[in-house]
Design an enzyme around this catalytic site. Sequence first.
Site, PDB file in Angstrom:
ATOM      1  N   VAL A  92       0.655  -1.166   0.079  1.00 11.91           N
ATOM      2  CA  VAL A  92      -0.015  -0.184   0.099  1.00 11.91           C
ATOM      3  C   VAL A  92       0.870   1.190   0.035  1.00 11.91           C
ATOM      4  CG1 VAL A  92      -1.571   1.503   1.322  1.00 11.91           C
ATOM      5  CG2 VAL A  92      -1.947  -1.126   1.180  1.00 11.91           C
ATOM      6  N   CYS A  93       0.636   2.134  -0.966  1.00 14.10           N
ATOM      7  CA  CYS A  93       1.196   3.393  -1.069  1.00 14.10           C
ATOM      8  C   CYS A  93       0.505   4.487  -0.359  1.00 14.10           C
ATOM      9  CB  CYS A  93       1.586   3.767  -2.505  1.00 14.10           C
ATOM     10  SG  CYS A  93       2.600   5.284  -2.477  1.00 14.10           S
TER      11      CYS A  93
END
Length: 245
Positions: A92-93
């Site tokens: 996840v960014c």
Amino acid sequence: MAQQATPSSQKALMVELKSLQEQPVEGFRITLVEESDLYNWEVAIFGPPNTLYEGGYFKAHIKFPVDYPYSPPTFRFLTKMWHPNIYENGDVCISILHPPVDDPQSGELPSERWNPTQNVRTILLSVISLLNEPNTFSPANVDASVMFRKWRDSKGKEKEYAEIIRKQVLATAADADRDGVKVPRTLAEYCIQTRVPSQDSSSDLLYDDLYDDMEESEEEDSEGGGGGGLWGRANDVSGSLAPVA
């Protein structure tokens, strides 16, 4: 022979895990990947009702560094996700998981990044918010970002993005059945906080051992003027940092 002191990160994680199991975040289930390892957590995310993810059962791992909470954990989905802010490998960014460094090139404010006042609860809430409201300005998946914008700007007439998400949601039913999990479908079901019972007594033994270590550490700190052990240090940190906007 003196007993080896428990790292402060383990103490912090133990307190957080116990809190999350006693007062869960709605829409999530938290367990340890292995009962003896506090640095690797498994998260089950239930898709919120009235969203594209409704009825979904998404699994992820949170991996904590040994210097937590001074460095952020990583959050990786195990379930295949098509989303502007999720890399192909499931990472996840999101700003809250980025190290607290000043990086003008990123377009992020330092206050948006990780700091030691953040915790697992704020991470979970940020992730569920990101699922519903992707950040398309700095996407991890450019193709998903373009597709999402077409779907959003057309008010749902461009259906390709929504169709991919719904296929992924339907595919998670097998995992839910295998894990014996009933996925909430209504808002009332979703808002019920899900407690995860311990598989055996090993978790309680782990908590007891860590509490014993914490008490011993606090006694040593009070004798040597150490400022109240873990809690004193945590208060010092939270008092010196501005909250994330």
